[in-house]
Write a protein that holds these residues in place. Structure first.
Motif, short mmCIF file in Angstrom:
data_model
loop_
_atom_site.label_atom_id
_atom_site.label_comp_id
_atom_site.label_asym_id
_atom_site.label_seq_id
_atom_site.Cartn_x
_atom_site.Cartn_y
_atom_site.Cartn_z
N ALA A 22 -3.76 3.63 -1.69
CA ALA A 22 -3.49 3.16 -2.92
C ALA A 22 -3.46 1.85 -2.38
N CYS A 23 -3.88 0.25 -2.53
CA CYS A 23 -2.76 -0.62 -2.22
C CYS A 23 -3.17 -1.85 -3.56
N VAL A 24 -1.67 -2.58 -4.16
CA VAL A 24 -1.96 -3.42 -5.13
C VAL A 24 -1.69 -5.06 -4.45
N SER A 25 -2.26 -5.98 -5.44
CA SER A 25 -1.75 -7.43 -4.92
C SER A 25 -0.37 -7.82 -5.09
N ILE A 26 -0.16 -7.72 -4.42
CA ILE A 26 1.18 -8.84 -4.43
C ILE A 26 1.62 -9.75 -5.66
N CYS A 39 0.88 -1.16 0.23
CA CYS A 39 -0.14 0.28 0.34
C CYS A 39 1.00 1.26 0.18
N VAL A 40 0.52 1.78 -0.73
CA VAL A 40 1.26 3.37 -1.00
C VAL A 40 0.15 4.25 0.49
N SER A 41 0.73 4.89 1.39
CA SER A 41 0.50 5.87 2.52
C SER A 41 0.06 6.86 1.59
#
Length: 164
Positions: A49-53, A43-45
């Motif tokens: 926004a979060c992206v699945s690994i 996640c970018v604080s």
């Protein structure tokens, strides 16, 4: 004392399972000023926004942490189910009664290996970007302690039941 110890082992087993699930779900195994990394998401604080690994090229430390976390959750569940057996059948076979403590012990070791495999990943990043350990990493270590407590209490309950 056997039933009381078994109830305490079940309590610590449930706490362990909750902690393992929390460590799995929350993407805070490591943190920088801008990025929170979990074992399943990054996640970018700043922009929330979060992206699945799975969409990224993932280092071996994170992959092995994923595997060990899954391997910790499975024996915890089995240990919990088998810990309920003495409440249903008052005199379970001695070999079956030993399984919960083994399962809780395996779960504790697996979570310790998950956390240790993640340490290598964080140590590589910390020299570059000031990466530090996050809350999920601490939760993973607490789950190691609770799993080992469940194993010891389960063992002592079994020993007390054998002596009686």
């Amino acid at each position: 004392m056997g039933q009381e110890a078994n109830a305490i082992a079940i309590f610590f087993g449930l706490v362990t399972l909750a902690l393992i699930i929390t460590a799995h779900a929350v993407p805070k195994w490591s943190q920088t000023d801008f990025v929170d990394t979990g074992i399943w998401k990054v996640c970018v604080s700043r922009i929330s926004a979060c992206v699945s690994i799975f969409d990224l090229t993932v280092p071996a430390g994170i992959r092995s942490a994923q595997a060990f976390c899954i391997l910790a959750a499975l024996p915890t569940g089995v240990g919990l189910l088998l810990s309920l057996l003495p409440f249903v059948q008052p005199e379970p076979h001695s070999s079956i009664a030993r399984i919960p403590r083994i399962m809780f012990g395996v779960a504790g070791v697996a979570m310790a290996l998950a956390a240790l495999s993640f340490v290598g990943y964080v140590n590589t990043l910390s020299s570059l970007s000031g990466t530090k350990y996050g809350a999920s990493f601490i939760v993973a270590w607490v789950s190691v302690v609770t799993a080992l407590i469940a194993a010891v209490v389960s063992h002592s309950g079994f020993k007390n039941a054998e002596m009686a």
